[in-house]
Design a protein around this motif. Structure first.
Motif, PDB file in Angstrom:
ATOM      1  N   ARG A   1     -15.151  21.931   6.516  1.00  0.00           N
ATOM      2  CA  ARG A   1     -16.524  22.256   6.885  1.00  0.00           C
ATOM      3  C   ARG A   1     -17.406  21.001   6.914  1.00  0.00           C
ATOM      4  O   ARG A   1     -18.503  21.024   7.462  1.00  0.00           O
ATOM      5  N   LYS A   2     -16.913  19.938   6.286  1.00  0.00           N
ATOM      6  CA  LYS A   2     -17.689  18.696   6.253  1.00  0.00           C
ATOM      7  C   LYS A   2     -17.264  17.746   7.373  1.00  0.00           C
ATOM      8  O   LYS A   2     -18.087  17.033   7.925  1.00  0.00           O
ATOM      9  N   LEU A   3     -15.994  17.727   7.669  1.00  0.00           N
ATOM     10  CA  LEU A   3     -15.427  16.909   8.753  1.00  0.00           C
ATOM     11  C   LEU A   3     -15.573  15.405   8.530  1.00  0.00           C
ATOM     12  O   LEU A   3     -14.644  14.639   8.727  1.00  0.00           O
ATOM     13  N   ILE A   4     -16.755  14.972   8.136  1.00  0.00           N
ATOM     14  CA  ILE A   4     -16.995  13.535   8.005  1.00  0.00           C
ATOM     15  C   ILE A   4     -16.159  12.977   6.854  1.00  0.00           C
ATOM     16  O   ILE A   4     -16.093  13.561   5.778  1.00  0.00           O
ATOM     17  N   PRO A   5     -15.462  11.868   7.056  1.00  0.00           N
ATOM     18  CA  PRO A   5     -14.560  11.344   6.025  1.00  0.00           C
ATOM     19  C   PRO A   5     -15.312  10.715   4.867  1.00  0.00           C
ATOM     20  O   PRO A   5     -16.478  10.313   5.018  1.00  0.00           O
TER      21      PRO A   5
ATOM     22  N   PHE B   1      -8.400   8.059  10.433  1.00  0.00           N
ATOM     23  CA  PHE B   1      -8.984   7.021  11.290  1.00  0.00           C
ATOM     24  C   PHE B   1      -8.842   7.363  12.765  1.00  0.00           C
ATOM     25  O   PHE B   1      -9.815   7.293  13.530  1.00  0.00           O
ATOM     26  N   TYR B   2      -7.646   7.748  13.191  1.00  0.00           N
ATOM     27  CA  TYR B   2      -7.441   8.061  14.609  1.00  0.00           C
ATOM     28  C   TYR B   2      -8.113   9.384  14.993  1.00  0.00           C
ATOM     29  O   TYR B   2      -8.524   9.560  16.144  1.00  0.00           O
ATOM     30  N   GLU B   3      -8.257  10.302  14.044  1.00  0.00           N
ATOM     31  CA  GLU B   3      -9.013  11.521  14.313  1.00  0.00           C
ATOM     32  C   GLU B   3     -10.476  11.182  14.613  1.00  0.00           C
ATOM     33  O   GLU B   3     -11.080  11.746  15.527  1.00  0.00           O
ATOM     34  N   VAL B   4     -11.027  10.263  13.816  1.00  0.00           N
ATOM     35  CA  VAL B   4     -12.413   9.846  14.039  1.00  0.00           C
ATOM     36  C   VAL B   4     -12.552   9.185  15.410  1.00  0.00           C
ATOM     37  O   VAL B   4     -13.478   9.485  16.172  1.00  0.00           O
ATOM     38  N   ARG B   5     -11.633   8.299  15.760  1.00  0.00           N
ATOM     39  CA  ARG B   5     -11.696   7.621  17.059  1.00  0.00           C
ATOM     40  C   ARG B   5     -11.594   8.597  18.226  1.00  0.00           C
ATOM     41  O   ARG B   5     -12.140   8.335  19.304  1.00  0.00           O
TER      42      ARG B   5
ATOM     43  N   SER C   1     -11.037  -3.928  12.220  1.00  0.00           N
ATOM     44  CA  SER C   1     -11.709  -4.550  11.073  1.00  0.00           C
ATOM     45  C   SER C   1     -12.407  -3.505  10.222  1.00  0.00           C
ATOM     46  O   SER C   1     -12.456  -3.623   8.981  1.00  0.00           O
ATOM     47  N   GLU C   2     -12.932  -2.463  10.858  1.00  0.00           N
ATOM     48  CA  GLU C   2     -13.604  -1.405  10.096  1.00  0.00           C
ATOM     49  C   GLU C   2     -12.601  -0.537   9.341  1.00  0.00           C
ATOM     50  O   GLU C   2     -12.882  -0.065   8.239  1.00  0.00           O
ATOM     51  N   LEU C   3     -11.425  -0.346   9.928  1.00  0.00           N
ATOM     52  CA  LEU C   3     -10.369   0.365   9.200  1.00  0.00           C
ATOM     53  C   LEU C   3      -9.990  -0.399   7.942  1.00  0.00           C
ATOM     54  O   LEU C   3      -9.833   0.194   6.861  1.00  0.00           O
TER      55      LEU C   3
ATOM     56  N   LEU D   1       0.843  -1.199   0.000  1.00  0.00           N
ATOM     57  CA  LEU D   1       0.000   0.000   0.000  1.00  0.00           C
ATOM     58  C   LEU D   1       0.878   1.249   0.000  1.00  0.00           C
ATOM     59  O   LEU D   1       1.885   1.304   0.717  1.00  0.00           O
ATOM     60  N   LYS D   2       0.509   2.228  -0.813  1.00  0.00           N
ATOM     61  CA  LYS D   2       1.303   3.450  -0.897  1.00  0.00           C
ATOM     62  C   LYS D   2       1.450   4.099   0.475  1.00  0.00           C
ATOM     63  O   LYS D   2       0.449   4.297   1.170  1.00  0.00           O
ATOM     64  N   PRO D   3       2.669   4.410   0.876  1.00  0.00           N
ATOM     65  CA  PRO D   3       2.886   4.996   2.211  1.00  0.00           C
ATOM     66  C   PRO D   3       2.080   6.266   2.458  1.00  0.00           C
ATOM     67  O   PRO D   3       1.602   6.493   3.569  1.00  0.00           O
ATOM     68  N   THR D   4       1.922   7.101   1.415  1.00  0.00           N
ATOM     69  CA  THR D   4       1.167   8.344   1.605  1.00  0.00           C
ATOM     70  C   THR D   4      -0.301   8.064   1.888  1.00  0.00           C
ATOM     71  O   THR D   4      -0.913   8.707   2.750  1.00  0.00           O
ATOM     72  N   LEU D   5      -0.890   7.080   1.190  1.00  0.00           N
ATOM     73  CA  LEU D   5      -2.288   6.730   1.437  1.00  0.00           C
ATOM     74  C   LEU D   5      -2.436   6.124   2.822  1.00  0.00           C
ATOM     75  O   LEU D   5      -3.383   6.443   3.558  1.00  0.00           O
ATOM     76  N   LEU D   6      -1.510   5.253   3.209  1.00  0.00           N
ATOM     77  CA  LEU D   6      -1.555   4.648   4.537  1.00  0.00           C
ATOM     78  C   LEU D   6      -1.467   5.727   5.617  1.00  0.00           C
ATOM     79  O   LEU D   6      -2.254   5.719   6.576  1.00  0.00           O
ATOM     80  N   ARG D   7      -0.548   6.650   5.454  1.00  0.00           N
ATOM     81  CA  ARG D   7      -0.362   7.687   6.453  1.00  0.00           C
ATOM     82  C   ARG D   7      -1.618   8.563   6.600  1.00  0.00           C
ATOM     83  O   ARG D   7      -2.071   8.827   7.721  1.00  0.00           O
TER      84      ARG D   7
END
Length: 286
Positions: A254-258, A213-217, A229-231, A201-207
């Motif tokens: 302004r949307k925040l939601i991923p 993901f952690y922002e959402v958590r 599993s959801e990630l 997986l491309k490192p930039t996409l993973l990062r």
């Protein structure tokens, strides 16, 4: 995988932390059940399958429901079937052993080789369920009263018990277990887990994906935090939809939601929370 001394050290498809490796090996050496707790989605159930694979042991799975009774793990006497057969004149009724239904513990005790026995989500059952298994798990034997036979384990199973902390387990039961809590993976460990499932997986996409993901958590008030599993599901969708790292990095604040948030947020309350936060953010930036 196991090393030359027969110790568990994760597998090619399961990233185990050092603490978890120690817990598994300690439980095997002590011949005590390994009680695993942790957030849903942290790999508790999968652990039993990976331990069985690593040691080359057969896996016997007992998935607990709210109606499950401890006796079902030993055996059940099917009196209804015997009555029906007696009415039909079936000769089988003369041997009560024909109506004894073997449970998962019986299956594990009679295994020709040492098995791994998974007792999954033990906290779903009645509070007395764990105590009702104490004697059998200690002595590795039980008595079948209908046939007056005693079933003795040929090999002591590696017992792995999972719990989601829905209710407290009895102290007497806890004393007989080796306990380990699977902490939610940090970003470095999570990157290793993702690499196992998405090699290359491309490192930039993973990062960027891990950052979102952690922002959402970390959002305060979230009812259900997304799990490992959801990630993995979310990353699979990002790849399928060809979502770029730039899209994740530069998404509209302004949307925040991923994007593709349905893989991460599993109830309407959490979606509404993000919508409310986005509304408040828009008001503050006017």
């Amino acid at each position: 995988m196991t090393d030359t001394s027969g110790r568990f050290s994760g597998t090619g498809s399961y990233v185990a932390t050092r603490d978890l490796e120690v817990a598994v090996n300690a439980a095997v050496v002590l011949e005590r059940p390994l009680l695993i707790k942790g957030e849903p989605g942290t790999g508790k159930t999968i652990l039993a399958r990976e331990v069985a694979d690593a040691f080359g042991f057969p896996l016997i799975e007992w998935h607990i429901k709210s109606t499950t009774k401890a006796q079902q793990g030993l055996y059940e006497y099917d009196a209804v079937a015997r009555l029906r057969d007696s009415q039909l004149g079936d000769a089988r009724v003369h041997d009560i052993a024909n109506y004894i239904l073997r449970g998962k513990l019986w299956e594990a005790f009679e295994s020709d080789v040492r098995p791994v026995l998974l007792i999954d989500e033990i906290d779903k059952a009645d509070i007395e369920f764990p105590n009702d298994l104490l004697l059998e798990l200690d002595r590795m034997e039980f008595h079948v009263y209908e046939t007056k036979a005693t079933v003795v384990a040929r090999h002591r199973p590696v017992v792995i018990i999972t719990s989601n902390n829905e209710k407290e387990l009895p102290d007497a039961f806890l004393r007989r277990c080796f306990f380990h809590y699977i902490r939610f993976p940090d970003a470095d460990t999570m990157a290793q887990i993702v690499e196992v499932h998405f090699p290359g997986l491309k490192p930039t996409l993973l990062r960027e994906a891990l950052s979102v993901f952690y922002e959402v958590r970390d959002v305060p008030g979230l009812r259900k935090k997304p799990s490992t599993s959801e990630l993995l599901d979310w990353i699979r969708l990002l790849l399928a939809e060809d979502v770029s790292p730039e899209t994740l990095r530069d998404r509209d604040p302004r949307k925040l939601i991923p994007p593709l948030h349905g893989a991460l947020l599993k109830n309407e309350q959490d979606v509404h929370l993000f919508e409310k936060l986005a509304f408040m953010h828009r008001r503050e930036t006017r």
